[in-house]
Design an enzyme around this catalytic site. Structure first.
Site, PDB file in Angstrom:
ATOM      1  CG  ASP A   1      16.579  -4.965  -8.525  1.00 45.32           C
ATOM      2  OD1 ASP A   1      17.807  -4.828  -8.407  1.00 45.32           O
ATOM      3  OD2 ASP A   1      15.751  -4.333  -7.837  1.00 45.32           O
TER       4      ASP A   1
ATOM      5  CG  HIS B   1      17.857  -0.940  -0.751  1.00 44.90           C
ATOM      6  ND1 HIS B   1      16.836  -1.844  -0.618  1.00 44.90           N
ATOM      7  CD2 HIS B   1      17.421  -0.054  -1.658  1.00 44.90           C
ATOM      8  CE1 HIS B   1      15.837  -1.511  -1.420  1.00 44.90           C
ATOM      9  NE2 HIS B   1      16.167  -0.424  -2.065  1.00 44.90           N
TER      10      HIS B   1
ATOM     11  CE1 TYR C   1      12.793  -2.867  -3.030  1.00 46.77           C
ATOM     12  CE2 TYR C   1      13.078  -4.386  -4.851  1.00 46.77           C
ATOM     13  CZ  TYR C   1      13.310  -3.155  -4.264  1.00 46.77           C
ATOM     14  OH  TYR C   1      14.069  -2.223  -4.942  1.00 46.77           O
TER      15      TYR C   1
ATOM     16  CE  LYS D   1      17.965  -3.178  -5.280  1.00 47.80           C
ATOM     17  NZ  LYS D   1      16.574  -3.657  -5.401  1.00 47.80           N
TER      18      LYS D   1
HETATM   19  N1  LIG Z   1      17.542   0.748  -5.346  1.00 51.95           N
HETATM   20  C1  LIG Z   1      16.493   1.513  -5.073  1.00 51.95           C
HETATM   21  O1  LIG Z   1      16.534   2.349  -4.168  1.00 51.95           O
HETATM   22  C2  LIG Z   1      15.260   1.363  -5.859  1.00 51.95           C
HETATM   23  C3  LIG Z   1      15.110   0.281  -6.698  1.00 51.95           C
HETATM   24  N2  LIG Z   1      13.965   0.118  -7.439  1.00 51.95           N
HETATM   25  C4  LIG Z   1      13.911  -1.042  -8.352  1.00 51.95           C
HETATM   26  O2  LIG Z   1      13.580  -0.579  -9.663  1.00 51.95           O
HETATM   27  C5  LIG Z   1      12.433  -1.289 -10.143  1.00 51.95           C
HETATM   28  C6  LIG Z   1      11.623  -0.458 -11.111  1.00 51.95           C
HETATM   29  O3  LIG Z   1      11.227   0.762 -10.530  1.00 51.95           O
HETATM   30  P1  LIG Z   1       9.708   1.153 -10.221  1.00 51.95           P
HETATM   31  O4  LIG Z   1       9.727   2.150  -9.129  1.00 51.95           O
HETATM   32  O5  LIG Z   1       8.913  -0.060 -10.061  1.00 51.95           O
HETATM   33  O6  LIG Z   1       9.257   1.986 -11.501  1.00 51.95           O
HETATM   34  P2  LIG Z   1       9.239   1.780 -13.086  1.00 51.95           P
HETATM   35  O7  LIG Z   1       9.861   3.002 -13.663  1.00 51.95           O
HETATM   36  O8  LIG Z   1       9.751   0.441 -13.470  1.00 51.95           O
HETATM   37  O9  LIG Z   1       7.695   1.881 -13.411  1.00 51.95           O
HETATM   38  C7  LIG Z   1       6.779   0.904 -13.022  1.00 51.95           C
HETATM   39  C8  LIG Z   1       5.390   1.408 -13.440  1.00 51.95           C
HETATM   40  O10 LIG Z   1       5.324   1.489 -14.864  1.00 51.95           O
HETATM   41  C9  LIG Z   1       4.265   0.680 -15.347  1.00 51.95           C
HETATM   42  N3  LIG Z   1       4.754   0.060 -16.600  1.00 51.95           N
HETATM   43  C10 LIG Z   1       5.691  -0.896 -16.742  1.00 51.95           C
HETATM   44  N4  LIG Z   1       5.898  -1.176 -18.041  1.00 51.95           N
HETATM   45  C11 LIG Z   1       5.068  -0.378 -18.739  1.00 51.95           C
HETATM   46  C12 LIG Z   1       4.809  -0.215 -20.125  1.00 51.95           C
HETATM   47  N5  LIG Z   1       5.465  -0.915 -21.054  1.00 51.95           N
HETATM   48  N6  LIG Z   1       3.865   0.706 -20.493  1.00 51.95           N
HETATM   49  C13 LIG Z   1       3.185   1.427 -19.557  1.00 51.95           C
HETATM   50  N7  LIG Z   1       3.397   1.310 -18.244  1.00 51.95           N
HETATM   51  C14 LIG Z   1       4.333   0.416 -17.815  1.00 51.95           C
HETATM   52  C15 LIG Z   1       3.975  -0.320 -14.259  1.00 51.95           C
HETATM   53  O11 LIG Z   1       2.626  -0.689 -14.259  1.00 51.95           O
HETATM   54  P3  LIG Z   1       2.176  -2.255 -14.390  1.00 51.95           P
HETATM   55  O12 LIG Z   1       2.894  -3.008 -13.298  1.00 51.95           O
HETATM   56  O13 LIG Z   1       0.710  -2.204 -14.220  1.00 51.95           O
HETATM   57  O14 LIG Z   1       2.618  -2.676 -15.768  1.00 51.95           O
HETATM   58  C16 LIG Z   1       4.288   0.497 -13.007  1.00 51.95           C
HETATM   59  O15 LIG Z   1       3.171   1.326 -12.684  1.00 51.95           O
HETATM   60  C17 LIG Z   1      11.689  -1.638  -8.844  1.00 51.95           C
HETATM   61  O16 LIG Z   1      10.713  -2.630  -9.051  1.00 51.95           O
HETATM   62  C18 LIG Z   1      12.837  -2.071  -7.978  1.00 51.95           C
HETATM   63  O17 LIG Z   1      13.251  -3.378  -8.322  1.00 51.95           O
HETATM   64  C19 LIG Z   1      12.965   1.056  -7.404  1.00 51.95           C
HETATM   65  C20 LIG Z   1      13.045   2.153  -6.580  1.00 51.95           C
HETATM   66  C21 LIG Z   1      14.206   2.393  -5.725  1.00 51.95           C
HETATM   67  O1  LIG Z   2      12.076   0.254  -4.241  1.00 48.38           O
HETATM   68  C1  LIG Z   2      13.119   0.483  -3.596  1.00 48.38           C
HETATM   69  O2  LIG Z   2      14.175  -0.134  -3.759  1.00 48.38           O
HETATM   70  C2  LIG Z   2      13.118   1.506  -2.592  1.00 48.38           C
HETATM   71  O3  LIG Z   2      14.124   1.854  -2.007  1.00 48.38           O
HETATM   72  C3  LIG Z   2      11.808   2.121  -2.356  1.00 48.38           C
HETATM   73  O4  LIG Z   2      11.542   2.325  -1.015  1.00 48.38           O
HETATM   74  C4  LIG Z   2      11.792   3.382  -3.119  1.00 48.38           C
HETATM   75  O5  LIG Z   2      12.446   4.297  -2.352  1.00 48.38           O
HETATM   76  C5  LIG Z   2      10.449   3.634  -3.621  1.00 48.38           C
HETATM   77  O6  LIG Z   2      10.179   3.241  -4.709  1.00 48.38           O
HETATM   78  C6  LIG Z   2       9.465   4.351  -2.810  1.00 48.38           C
HETATM   79  O7  LIG Z   2       8.284   4.521  -3.560  1.00 48.38           O
END
Ligand SMILES: NC(=O)C1=CN([C@@H]2O[C@H](COP(=O)(O)OP(=O)(O)OC[C@H]3O[C@@H](n4cnc5c(N)ncnc54)[C@H](OP(=O)(O)O)[C@@H]3O)[C@@H](O)[C@H]2O)C=CC1
Ligand SMILES: O=C(O)C(=O)[C@@H](O)[C@H](O)C(=O)CO
Length: 276
Positions: free
Chosen positions: A45, A108, A50, A75
């Site tokens: 994803d 997005h 990003y 997105k």
């Molecule tokens: N469409 C949208 O608007 C949005 C989409 N997204 C998408 O969703 C994805 C995931 O969301 P995100 O906000 O990154 O949050 P997550 O809920 O995936 O959490 C990520 C955090 O959790 C930690 N982590 C991951 N696996 C573990 C584990 N097994 N045990 C302990 N800690 C863990 C990571 O640390 P570490 O890396 O150190 O392991 C990081 O700090 C994004 O990367 C993006 O692709 C996110 C936000 C908005």
């Molecule tokens: O990660 C995404 O896809 C977003 O849209 C981010 O901007 C999101 O809103 C976020 O994780 C901000 O911390």
């Protein structure tokens, strides 16, 4: 046994879990995505915003896995909403990804004040008809916004990627998705780590099941039929996050985890949040 993939309403197939890539950039990002693919991740994803579509492209080239076995999502950013803008933005994404087709293209954020997401949706339908996108969907859309897309174009998105985790289980939205054959994808499925993984309700299940708290949370997403896309920069945690298909939670465990509901963790309400 929990499903490893789902059929989408358009006949395509989406893996049941994927890798989030927000924050995976530069060479360490390439290495992370290559190692994720080698470990079995198939859904990656990314997003225009990003700034790592080229990182994903390089990882796909290096991973040496058949392109048709991968499921690549990107997105459309808010500042590119509009008929022509969407077509141009997609072409930039596709070039950066170095792909003939993208598996899933999402709007997005709806950016309702701008009010141009229906125009973008019309262009996404064209991209699907041209075969350069296999499936089209949205992210952060509410039921009235989804109703409007359908009313004005006759086509529903097959995926809505939304904030979803035990602190924000989104029961009403998921019920709407089920009625309209929309697959729910969960962003921030681990609630960006926050306090979630230390919640007693989750730790207790993890200890009883011989799993980690993150695995319990991801098994909860699978039990809901939602597709989680956890991000991890760490190879061992990525493997842990993928190793969840044997962990089938019972209804009491699912309810106990859903009972942690307290609301959005980041405050981005799609009715008011505008992200360019
Ligand atoms: N469409 C949208 O608007 C949005 C989409 N997204 C998408 O969703 C994805 C995931 O969301 P995100 O906000 O990154 O949050 P997550 O809920 O995936 O959490 C990520 C955090 O959790 C930690 N982590 C991951 N696996 C573990 C584990 N097994 N045990 C302990 N800690 C863990 C990571 O640390 P570490 O890396 O150190 O392991 C990081 O700090 C994004 O990367 C993006 O692709 C996110 C936000 C908005
Ligand atoms: O990660 C995404 O896809 C977003 O849209 C981010 O901007 C999101 O809103 C976020 O994780 C901000 O911390």
């Amino acid at each position: 046994m929990t499903a490893h993939a789902y059929a989408l309403a358009d006949g395509n197939t989406i893996p049941a879990i994927g890798l989030g890539t927000y924050g995976l950039n530069d060479q360490s990002g390439v290495d992370a995505v290559v190692s994720a693919i080698h470990d079995g991740y198939r859904l990656i994803d990314t997003a225009y915003n990003y700034g790592n579509e080229e990182v994903v492209a390089e990882a796909i080239r290096r991973a040496d896995v058949d392109r048709s076995d991968l499921f690549i999502t990107t997105k459309l950013p808010g500042r590119h909403h509009g008929v022509d803008e969407t077509l141009a933005s997609f072409e930039q994404s596709r070039k950066r990804l170095d792909l003939d087709w993208v598996d899933l293209y999402l709007i997005h954020w709806p950016n309702p004040k701008r009010d141009r997401y229906v125009d973008s949706w019309r262009s996404m339908i064209k991209l699907k008809e041209r075969g350069v996108v296999r499936s089209i969907g949205v992210s952060n859309f509410t039921p009235p916004m989804l109703d409007r897309l359908f009313a004005e174009t006759g086509l529903m998105p097959v995926v809505n990627q939304v904030e979803l985790h035990p602190y924000f289980p989104q029961a009403e939205l998921r019920a709407y998705h089920a009625e309209h054959a929309i697959r729910t994808e969960s962003w921030s499925p681990l609630a960006k780590r926050t306090d979630l993984l230390a919640e007693p309700a989750i730790v207790e299940i993890a200890e009883r099941r011989g799993a980690t708290p993150a695995q319990v949370v991801l098994a909860w997403h699978l039990a809901l039929g939602a597709v989680p896309i956890p991000k991890s920069a760490d190879a061992a945690r990525r493997r842990e996050n993928l190793d969840v298909f044997e962990l089938e939670l019972d209804a009491g465990e699912v309810d106990a985890i859903s009972g942690l509901e307290r609301g959005r963790i980041w405050g981005a309400d799609p009715d008011s949040h505008e992200e360019m």
